[in-house]
Design an enzyme around this catalytic site. Structure first.
Site, PDB file in Angstrom:
ATOM      1  N   THR A  81       0.826  -1.211   0.000  1.00  0.00           N
ATOM      2  CA  THR A  81       0.000   0.000   0.000  1.00  0.00           C
ATOM      3  C   THR A  81       0.851   1.248   0.000  1.00  0.00           C
ATOM      4  OG1 THR A  81      -0.124  -0.215   2.369  1.00  0.00           O
ATOM      5  CG2 THR A  81      -1.993  -1.033   1.106  1.00  0.00           C
ATOM      6  N   THR A 157       3.387  -6.824   4.714  1.00  0.00           N
ATOM      7  CA  THR A 157       4.422  -7.071   5.726  1.00  0.00           C
ATOM      8  C   THR A 157       4.419  -8.499   6.269  1.00  0.00           C
ATOM      9  OG1 THR A 157       2.938  -6.196   7.409  1.00  0.00           O
ATOM     10  CG2 THR A 157       4.563  -4.682   6.476  1.00  0.00           C
ATOM     11  N   ASP A 158       3.271  -9.198   6.187  1.00  0.00           N
ATOM     12  CA  ASP A 158       3.175 -10.507   6.843  1.00  0.00           C
ATOM     13  C   ASP A 158       4.288 -11.462   6.414  1.00  0.00           C
ATOM     14  OD1 ASP A 158       1.026  -9.620   8.197  1.00  0.00           O
ATOM     15  OD2 ASP A 158      -0.336 -11.241   7.587  1.00  0.00           O
ATOM     16  N   LYS A 234       9.535 -10.291  11.165  1.00  0.00           N
ATOM     17  CA  LYS A 234       8.442  -9.469  11.690  1.00  0.00           C
ATOM     18  C   LYS A 234       8.183  -9.938  13.115  1.00  0.00           C
ATOM     19  CE  LYS A 234       3.770  -7.819  10.752  1.00  0.00           C
ATOM     20  NZ  LYS A 234       2.595  -7.831   9.885  1.00  0.00           N
TER      21      LYS A 234
END
Lengths: 411, 612
Positions: A81, A157-158, A234
């Site tokens: 995004t 991001t996952d 992450k």
């Protein structure tokens, strides 16, 4: 019953007060109306009548000029995004992707470089596959060959860390290949997308010469950290500074708003490597997260797999009852690599009996490799090296910064 | 001023914090903290985001004239939701229930399905850059005329510490926003309606009390004027004055417009760089500025300096607009020479800019960028003066005048909060909402049923001790004792510097009970409560200030005293009562009700004087 469609002007008589508004959508049997005050309310369809059907207005054309004297940066989009816009009519946040859209959403980018943009995918990152990693690697390689000063990949991001690791193994790059995303949606004025994008563009023009993730370093808008693609993880579901380097310090930082890049000594620098692409992957690989009481029968699911990474406990252990099954997988040709759920620290299967039994069964110690990185590396090694013994040996070698010889005491 | 003739129209928006256990979208408590208790700080930049048509909300754009860095204070009572680092929890059901209760009290219709929205606010008071708000019910009535348009449930914004620093303790406390239609026509009517709405809110017993927990925004316009929203009027007493002053301001702005039209004022020219003129000036502000721009306003002479509200001139409006660019303010020739600028310099300026006798020259001094921004803002505001009254959001200043904040927000500032699911309000929910008794009715009931004086009954009904009073009555304490203790005693103790907040409800009830049970005299109540506030355990406090003395013991004591002074009693008869009261009270150290002592003593004296 009247058929409503999104965008129709309606009059809503709910509560005895006729109010004009816009029909948005149906939700759980109710008509969602955006009143002219801006508020949405859900009411029965029978309360509303259409005043006027919606005819879409053409958004104004915006011509963006790029400064040809600036370095050429390539942006590959996978559905992140970096540039999205709110549809105030329906509230949907839509991902936009051409250079004009991006530069309009993040005007500061135009002072850092000129851009060539490619939309590869528009998917949520949990829907990534090894096949997409391969396409991504090819696209990155092509951009490097075509003369890009740096490549920026916008990514959800996952699973960004998986993709960064995959590209790290598949592409040897002389220029920075930067993964970037945002943790907070781009519609909000507080989104981290602008700062992350600007820092990633600055990192893409820097003296760096490897695959990296550039994301917020703290909860403040103070700087971004540059993480090595094979050492990043992450570590938080929602914080801006979710991405952290594990086991090594970050490769550097990009200050904000100055966008100054400071690289550490251990960062690979621009031009050190010749561009090279090795894009084969063996997809028949798995990752097992061990837990006490795990049924040995689970291992049966991996029969026929060519590689298996295990996230074991502590120094790299599983229940003794699983060792026989693991040995049998190895005997059938599977390469099994042990990593640790601790994430921090190094596997050592020589300290306790269980570990020694695992080694005896043929398990490979994964050093301080992260479990997910071990999985991706297995896919790449087994995809490119047909000889099993050599593949096993390579799993213990450092190929792309994924294994460190020393465990530093501050980290 | 004849407000009806002016065509005054006013509406109110009341914002009232709710006293819920948790915040609207997270599990944090709704408690305010001292700034020095903060456990962390962080900072962010906020940016206006584009709508689908490439528009940026005009109010948001105004806030973005220069990029600002906002610092936030975090506490051990705030979490990642306030930090804008975690998605919100579902809408707090307790807050929704209170909101529905209020909606029912006004006879409103609840929305079938409540949708939470994001309202763009980028002045830094919301970490996310938007405020979450949901429209819960529509259309209600105000007794005596007027309608309520909507009631919304919103999250409270962060509190400004100073400048661009905000404290997160207040962010997310639930509040209801009640919006009336523009149905009021005089300043007094606005004040009356605001008072009534506040009373209804407090009748729920579930709203926060104290300064800052209720704020009124007032929408005002006059005929030919424009809608102006005045934010954050906290004192009820000032409401009428704010309305009067805004009407005055709009009248003055319309008169200025007329004068400008008479003078054929119109076209504005580009700002002129006059930095060189002030090279040797004595004005420190002008001397240190990198760039000084002059804006010539044709026909504005004498009008920029004209007062439009107590303490405010048209120049103050120009200055407010200019400040959005980060400059400190403006100078204008209606007020010069002054501030170190000499008469000669003003003459030079007029000559250089070719300003005529009827023209006013405005100076802005700052960096090149900021000065250019400020000059264009001044010109923008001057153009508005030719039109009359601009639509604006304004903030209240001390005394009731107002200053410009930003344009009225457009519709482009609301979009759905996709992280919060809609909530359905079925008839099963709505029918079970209990409507509490209004405070006005409660006061009447206290007066009629409990025999309290009407004034006292009203005081207790409106006081924050209302619930404690009800509990005292239900536990058998007399209304007189309860009201006196809660209204007067506590206030007096507080005035004397006693930390009354340290006295728990339990202790107050227990002390009153001990009076009712005859274990302590009512005269001893202040002393006992004072000791408890100081940390003395309750029973010790009662024992110290009021050693228990039984009626039997008291009778014996009085008999003894009368007997010892039999001659005095015989001589004075009933007149001995006064002096002997003093002797007895000294013996019992105030621990016995004086009325009881007097009664027993009277009996004993009568017995002693009676001829055998």
């Amino acid at each position: 019953m009247t058929e409503f469609s999104s965008g129709d002007r309606v009059i809503c008589r709910y509560g005895g007060v006729p109010q004009e508004g816009t029909y948005i959508t149906e939700r759980d049997g109710k008509a969602v109306i955006k009143l002219d005050s801006g508020y949405n309310i859900g009411v029965s369809h029978s309360e509303c009548d259409i005043l006027e059907r919606w005819s879409p207005a053409v958004p104004p054309e915006v011509v963006i000029s790029q400064d040809e004297s600036l370095p050429l940066l390539s942006i590959l989009s996978t559905g992140g995004t970096i540039a999205s816009r709110i549809d105030y009519r329906t509230g949907a946040v839509t991902s936009q992707f051409d250079a004009a859209d991006i530069l309009r959403a993040i005007p500061g980018l135009s002072t850092i470089g000129r851009y060539r943009t490619t939309k590869l995918y528009t998917i949520l990152s949990e829907n990534m596959t090894p096949g997409i990693w391969q396409e991504l690697a090819r696209a990155v390689y092509n951009e490097i060959r075509a003369g890009a000063t740096g490549v920026i990949i916008t990514h959800g991001t996952d699973t960004m860390a998986y993709s960064a690791a995959a590209v790290s193994f598949m592409v040897e790059s002389p220029v920075p290949v930067i993964f970037v995303g945002s943790q907070r949606s781009a519609d909000r004025p507080s989104s981290d997308n602008v700062m992350n994008a600007l820092c990633s563009a600055s990192a893409a023009t820097s003296p760096l010469g490897e695959v990296a993730v550039v994301m917020h370093d703290s909860t403040s808008d103070d700087r971004c950290a540059v993480h090595r693609g094979t050492r990043v993880r992450k570590m938080h579901t929602s914080r801006r500074d979710a991405f952290q380097s594990i086991g090594i310090p970050p490769l550097g930082y990009v200050e904000y708003p100055s966008l100054d890049v400071k690289l550490s000594d251990h960062a690979v620098t621009r031009g050190e490597k010749e561009p090279q692409l090795s894009d084969s992957l063996e997809e028949k690989c798995g990752l097992v997260y061990f837990h006490p009481g795990m049924d040995a029968g689970i291992l049966e699911c991996y029969r026929g797999y060519r590689g298996l990474a295990i996230a074991g406990t502590g120094l790299g252990h599983v229940n003794t009852g699983l060792i026989e099954g693991i040995g049998s997988l190895i005997d059938e040709g599977c390469v099994v690599v042990m990593t640790s759920q601790c994430l921090h620290g190094r596997v050592c299967d020589r300290v306790y009996d269980t570990g020694r039994d695992l080694l005896r069964a043929g398990v490979v110690e994964g050093g301080d490799m992260l479990p997910e990185v071990a999985l991706v590396k297995l896919m790449w090694v087994l995809g490119n090296v047909p000889d099993r013994e050599r593949a096993t040996a390579m799993m213990e070698m450092n190929l792309a910064g994924e294994i460190n010889r020393r465990s530093l005491h501050e980290l | 001023m004849n407000y009806e003739a002016l065509g005054l129209k006013a509406g109110i928006e009341i914002h009232q914090q709710l006293n819920t256990r948790e915040k609207l979208f997270c599990g944090c408590p709704t408690t305010l903290r001292k700034f020095e208790e903060r456990t962390g700080e962080f900072y962010r930049y906020l940016r206006a985001t584009e709508s689908e048509m490439g528009e940026i909300d005009r109010a948001a754009k105004e806030e973005m004239k220069h990029l600002r860095r906002f610092t936030y204070y975090a506490y051990d009572t705030t979490c990642l939701v306030e930090n804008d680092e975690e998605p919100p929890s579902p809408l707090n059901p307790e807050a929704l229930e209170i909101c529905l209760t209020i909606a029912r009290m006004f006879g409103m219709t609840p929305v079938e399905q409540v949708h939470t929205m994001r309202k763009l606010v980028i002045d830094g008071s919301n970490t996310s850059g938007f405020q979450r708000t949901a429209l819960v019910a529509l259309r209600g009535d105000i007794p005596g005329g007027g309608t309520i348009e909507t009631i919304c449930l919103e999250e409270e914004a962060a509190q400004r510490v100073q400048d661009n620093i905000f404290s997160l303790d207040r962010l997310g406390i639930p509040l209801v926003e009640i919006t009336t239609s523009p149905c009021m026509h005089t300043p007094e009517e606005v004040a009356r309606v605001a008072g009534y709405l506040g009373m209804v809110l407090r009748s729920t017993g579930r709203v926060k009390r104290g300064l800052g927990t209720i704020r009124q925004d007032i929408n005002i316009s006059i005929r030919e004027g424009a809608r102006v929203e005045i934010k954050g009027v906290q004192e009820l007493d000032l409401i009428a004055e704010v309305v009067r002053r805004e009407a005055t301001r709009q009248v003055a702005l319309l008169e200025i417009r007329e004068t400008l039209r008479e003078r054929n004022a119109g076209l504005l020219e580009e700002p002129v760089d006059v930095t060189a003129l002030f090279k040797e000036t004595k004005s420190s502000i002008l001397k240190k500025a990198a760039c000084i721009l002059a804006v010539v306003l044709p026909g504005f002479a004498g009008l920029v300096g004209r007062e439009i509200q107590p303490g405010r001139r048209l120049g103050s409006e120009f200055s407010d607009y200019a400040k959005k660019c980060g400059v400190g303010g403006i100078f204008h020739t209606d007020e010069l020479p002054a501030y170190g600028v000499t008469g000669d310099e003003v003459e030079e300026l007029r000559k250089f800019t070719k300003a005529g006798h009827d023209d006013c020259v405005v100076l802005v001094a700052s960096s090149i960028e900021k000065a250019a921004c400020a000059a264009s803002q001044v010109m923008e505001r001057a153009r508005m003066a030719l039109e009359g009254v601009p639509e604006e959001t304004r903030r209240m200043l001390e005394g009731g005048s107002t200053a410009y904040m930003r344009p009225l927000p457009g519709a482009a500032r609301m979009y759905p909060e996709t992280d919060v699911l809609p909530v359905s309000i079925g008839s099963d929910t709505w029918e079970f909402i209990e409507v509490p008794e209004l405070l006005t009715e409660r006061a009447k009931r206290y007066s009629e049923e409990l025999g309290l004086d009407a004034g006292v009954a009203r005081q207790i009904a409106y006081s924050e001790h209302l619930q404690l009073f009800d509990r005292a009555i239900s536990e058998g304490i007399s209304p007189g004792l309860a009201s006196r203790t809660l209204l007067s005693t506590m206030k007096e103790l507080s005035r004397d510097g006693v930390p009354v907040e340290a006295i728990g409800d339990e202790a107050v009830i227990a002390v009153m009970k001990s009076v009712e049970e005859g274990r302590a005299a009512k005269e001893a109540v202040p002393g006992i409560l004072g000791s408890v506030a100081g940390g003395t355990p309750l029973e010790d406090a009662i024992a110290q200030c009021a050693p228990a003395i039984s009626t039997g013991d008291l009778e014996a004591l009085i008999q003894g005293i009368v007997k010892e002074r039999s001659l005095f009693v015989a001589e004075k008869g009933m007149a001995a009562l006064g002096p002997l009261m003093g002797v007895v009270m000294a013996e019992v150290r105030g621990s016995v009700d004086g009325k009881l002592v007097s009664e027993l003593l009277r009996k004993e004296i009568a017995k002693a004087c009676r001829p055998d």
